[in-house]
Design a protein around this motif. Sequence first.
Motif, PDB file in Angstrom:
ATOM      1  N   LEU A  62      53.307  38.539  49.274  1.00  0.00           N
ATOM      2  CA  LEU A  62      52.566  38.844  50.489  1.00  0.00           C
ATOM      3  C   LEU A  62      51.105  38.404  50.374  1.00  0.00           C
ATOM      4  O   LEU A  62      50.453  38.603  49.345  1.00  0.00           O
ATOM      5  N   THR A  63      50.593  37.826  51.448  1.00  0.00           N
ATOM      6  CA  THR A  63      49.189  37.421  51.505  1.00  0.00           C
ATOM      7  C   THR A  63      48.340  38.567  52.035  1.00  0.00           C
ATOM      8  O   THR A  63      48.874  39.613  52.442  1.00  0.00           O
ATOM      9  N   LEU A  64      47.025  38.366  52.082  1.00  0.00           N
ATOM     10  CA  LEU A  64      46.122  39.400  52.577  1.00  0.00           C
ATOM     11  C   LEU A  64      46.461  39.803  54.008  1.00  0.00           C
ATOM     12  O   LEU A  64      46.609  40.994  54.311  1.00  0.00           O
ATOM     13  N   THR A  65      46.593  38.821  54.900  1.00  0.00           N
ATOM     14  CA  THR A  65      46.853  39.162  56.305  1.00  0.00           C
ATOM     15  C   THR A  65      48.229  39.788  56.488  1.00  0.00           C
ATOM     16  O   THR A  65      48.408  40.706  57.310  1.00  0.00           O
ATOM     17  N   ARG A  87      45.826  46.432  65.133  1.00  0.00           N
ATOM     18  CA  ARG A  87      45.966  47.375  64.022  1.00  0.00           C
ATOM     19  C   ARG A  87      45.711  46.676  62.687  1.00  0.00           C
ATOM     20  O   ARG A  87      45.081  47.238  61.790  1.00  0.00           O
ATOM     21  N   ARG A  88      46.178  45.440  62.556  1.00  0.00           N
ATOM     22  CA  ARG A  88      45.932  44.695  61.318  1.00  0.00           C
ATOM     23  C   ARG A  88      44.446  44.547  61.045  1.00  0.00           C
ATOM     24  O   ARG A  88      43.977  44.716  59.917  1.00  0.00           O
ATOM     25  N   ASN A  89      43.702  44.233  62.087  1.00  0.00           N
ATOM     26  CA  ASN A  89      42.263  44.028  61.912  1.00  0.00           C
ATOM     27  C   ASN A  89      41.544  45.325  61.567  1.00  0.00           C
ATOM     28  O   ASN A  89      40.514  45.308  60.881  1.00  0.00           O
ATOM     29  N   ALA A 101      33.625  36.844  53.352  1.00  0.00           N
ATOM     30  CA  ALA A 101      34.304  35.597  53.728  1.00  0.00           C
ATOM     31  C   ALA A 101      35.795  35.829  53.937  1.00  0.00           C
ATOM     32  O   ALA A 101      36.398  35.306  54.883  1.00  0.00           O
ATOM     33  N   GLN A 102      36.389  36.610  53.067  1.00  0.00           N
ATOM     34  CA  GLN A 102      37.820  36.910  53.206  1.00  0.00           C
ATOM     35  C   GLN A 102      38.090  37.660  54.507  1.00  0.00           C
ATOM     36  O   GLN A 102      39.070  37.397  55.210  1.00  0.00           O
ATOM     37  N   VAL A 121      40.485  38.051  59.905  1.00  0.00           N
ATOM     38  CA  VAL A 121      40.551  38.592  61.270  1.00  0.00           C
ATOM     39  C   VAL A 121      40.740  37.491  62.306  1.00  0.00           C
ATOM     40  O   VAL A 121      41.156  37.755  63.436  1.00  0.00           O
ATOM     41  N   LYS A 122      40.448  36.255  61.939  1.00  0.00           N
ATOM     42  CA  LYS A 122      40.618  35.132  62.861  1.00  0.00           C
ATOM     43  C   LYS A 122      42.026  34.525  62.751  1.00  0.00           C
ATOM     44  O   LYS A 122      42.424  33.724  63.608  1.00  0.00           O
TER      45      LYS A 122
END
Length: 831
Positions: free
Chosen positions: A225-228, A255-257, A272-273, A278-279
Motif C-alpha cells: 500500500l502507498t501513502l494515499t 475523508r482521505r485528505n 512535500a508528501q 492531497v492532489k
Amino acid sequence: MKQGRIASIPNVTSLLAAFFAIAVATGIVASALVIPGVAMFGASVKTGVGAYDSLPADFQSVVPNQQTTVYASDGKTEIATLYDQNRVVVPLSQIAPIMRKAQVAIEDKRFYEHGGVDLRGIAAAVAGKVGGGAVRGASTLTQQYVKVTLETAAERRGDSEAVKAASEVTLGRKLQELKYAAQVEKVKTKDEILQDYLNLVYFGDRTYGIEAAARHYFHTTAAKLTLTQAATLAGLVQNPSTTDPINHPQASLKRRNVVLGVMHGEGIITDAQYQAAVKAPLGTKPYNPTNSCAVSPYPYFCDFIVNWARTQPAFGKTGNEREGRVRTGGYKIVTTLDPDLQKAAQESIARRVGQQDFPPFGSAAVTTEVGTGKVRAMVQSSGYSLKGGDGKTSVNWAVDSTYGGGGGFNVGSTIKAFAIATAMEAGFGPDYTISGIRPAPATWYASDFNGCGPTAPWVVRNVEGDENGRVMTLRDATRNSVNTAFVKLVQQLGACKVREMETRLGIHLGRPQMQEGKMSDQMVPSPAAISLGSANISPMTMSLSYATFGGEGKYCPMNPIESVTDSAGKKLNLNLPGCKQVISKQVADQTSNLLQSVMTDGTGRTVQLAGGRPSIGKTGTDDGNETWFVGATPQYSTAVWVGTPNGDRAGGLEYRFNNARLHGSDGTRYYGKLQGYKVAGPIWQGIMNAASQDLPIVQFGTASSTPVTNGDYTDVPKVAGMSVSEATSALQSAGFQAQVGRRVYSNYIGRGLVSYAYPGDRALKGSTVTLRISAGVRPRAAATQGAAPTRSAGQAQPAQPAQPAQQAKPAATPAKPAATAPAPAASAAKP
C-alpha cells in the motif's frame, strides 16, 4: 451483558464519578492527575467502582472468518474464491508500515502510550453527556477492537440482540468496553492488538480486513500500500458504508485528505508528501474475488468441489457445517484439475456439440487418472447459469446428484465390460463360444434368471450390432456389441453375479432410488440394467470404473484434491479411501484384451488414438436417446456422454435418432442415426489424444499364456422324468444351482415331473440350470387352435426344442454321445 448496576447511577454527577472511579480502579491515571475536588464524588465513586467490578471480564478473541481459495493442480490457476466474509488474514509484517501509522494517527494517536483506555477520551464522553448529548467519545483502538470482536462473535452465534448491544451508544456498553480493553492490554502486545484489529474491521463494500480491502479497492496487497492508498483505507473504518472509494468517491476523497492532514500534523509525513498526496486522485482499481462458481473459469468443477466438500467429515459433522467451514476457514485447496487438459477437453466437446444444441442435446465428459482416481478434466457443452435458459444450466451432467449432478443417464452397451470381466473371472477366455443365443427380438422371463430377473417379459433387440446368430464368440459379440449375445452370457453367468462385479468396480446409480423398501444407489437388480445398461449412471462413475481395467484390477475411488492447507499453513488430513485390488491382474488383462478388439476391429475402430497408442473402449447407445463412448489407456480413462439431458422427446425417438443436427465449432453436422461412435467417440478421441500427448506409450498387461478358453464346463445330469426334488438334488450334487421354470406340455413325461433341463448338455459349473416341469399332454382343444398335433405311435418323434449348442471342449476330451432321455413335445414353450 450485565447492565442493571449501571442503571442505578441516576444522574450526570454519578456518571462523572463512575468514570473517575474506573480510572482509579484500573490504574489508568495516577492520583495526581485526577481533577481536584474529586473527593466530593466519594460516595458515587464507590458506587461506580462496584458497578464496574460487577461487569463480566471474560473477553474472548475470535478467529476471523477468511476466504478460501481453490486452485487447479498447478497450485497457481485460481478456480474460485469462496467466503462468507471477504477477508484474508495476514500478519502485521505483511501490512505496510505507512498503513499502520495512518490507522493509528486517525483513530488513536496515543495508542502506544495508554493502557487501553484514554482518559481524555473518557472526559470527552462525559462532557458530551453533561451537555445533554449521547455518551460519546474517542474510543481507543483497543476499545474498537473489543467492539468489533463482540459484534463478530454475536453474528456467528446468530444473536441479533447481542449484535445490537455491542454497538449501542450507552454508558453500560462503554463501561463494559473499557473493562474488556483493560483486560486485552494485559494479554496482548500493542502490535498484536493492531494486527488483530486491522484483520477484523470492516472496510466497506462487503470487504473485511486490510488485505482484502487492499485487493478489492486497489488490486494490490496490504504489504504494498502507498501513502494515499493507506490514508484512504484508514479513513474508511469510521463510516465504511458512506466513504468507500468505489461507491462514494467524493466522500472517500474528502475523508482521505482528513487522514493525510492528521498524519502531516503528527509529523508522520513531510510537507512535500502531504501536498503531493492531497492532489493525487483516488486511483482505485476495483477487483472482486470469484465468490460464486458462476463466475469461475471452471464453473461446473467449482460447484462439484463445493458439493464434494459437503460429504467430507474432515470439514465438520453436517453438510452445512462443512460448507460453512470451507467458506470461512481460509483454506488453500489445490484440486486435481489439469487446466491444460480441461481446455483441450472443452474444445473437443465444442467441436461436436454446441451450447445452442441444448435443449434437447447436451454432452459431458470426465477424465480420471488410472491408478490414482484423480479427476483431471470435467467438461460439458452447456453454459453455466443458476437461472437456466439460452443453452445454460447449473446442473452438472458429469456427476452424481450428490455432487450437483442430474443423476446420470442410461449407459447402454458400455456396461457390457463388466459382464466380460465376470466371464473372465469365471474362467472363460476371450474366445469363449456363447451358444443358445435367442434371435432378436428375443423375449426373456424372470424364470430365465436365478434372481435379478425381469418382473415382466423382456424383449431384447440389437441396437448397434445387427448379428442375429445363435452361436458367437465372446470376442465377436464384444467388438460388434451384440445385445442378444450378452443377455445370453449374463444368463449363463448369473445376472446377480454380474451385478456383484459391477458393484465391486464402483458402478452405482447416479441418483438413489427406492429398492426393496429403502433408498439405495446400488445397481438395479434387473437384467436390462445389468447386461444392457438401462440404468442411470454418471460419466464420473464410468470413467473411474473403466480405469480399473487399465490399472491391472485396482479400483481407485474418486479423488478431486491434491491438498488442503488451513489458514495456519497446516495440511488437513482428509482420510480419503485408497485404491483397492478388486479383480486379479489376469482378469483385468483378459478384459482389456477383449476391449482392445473394439478399438481395432469393432465399433471403436474409427476413433483409435494417435501414434498407434493402445486403448480399450466401448460404445453405448440407449433407446432413450443417450449415447456413450468410454475407454482408457494404462494412464487415463475418459467417459463421454451425448444425449438429451432433460429427457426431452418432443418429436419422438425417430426424430432424435435419425435427424440429429448438432452445431459444433467445426460446422453443423447431421447424423442419420446418433450412435456412440459417431459423436461421443470423436470427443473421446480428442480428449484422450490431448491427455496422452508427450506421455510414453504403455502397453496393457498380457494375460496368462494358458487361459481357460471355455470356462469350467461340465456335464449336466439327465433329470428328465425325475421329481423336482430329485432333479434339484442331482444338479446340486454335480455343482449346479437349480431353479424351476415354466411348465411345458409333454406327451412323454407325466404331469409334475421334470420334462427337461435347460441347458441340458453341458454348462458352467456353479451356474443355474432351469427345470421345465411337465404339464402333461396338451388338451385336444388347444391343439385344434394352431398348436402342433401330437404324434401317434410309430411316427417319428418330435424334435427337441432348441438347446444351446454343445460347448467346445479341449481336444483331449472325447465327444459326448447324444442324450437318450425322452424328448419333450414339439409344442413345448420356447426356453
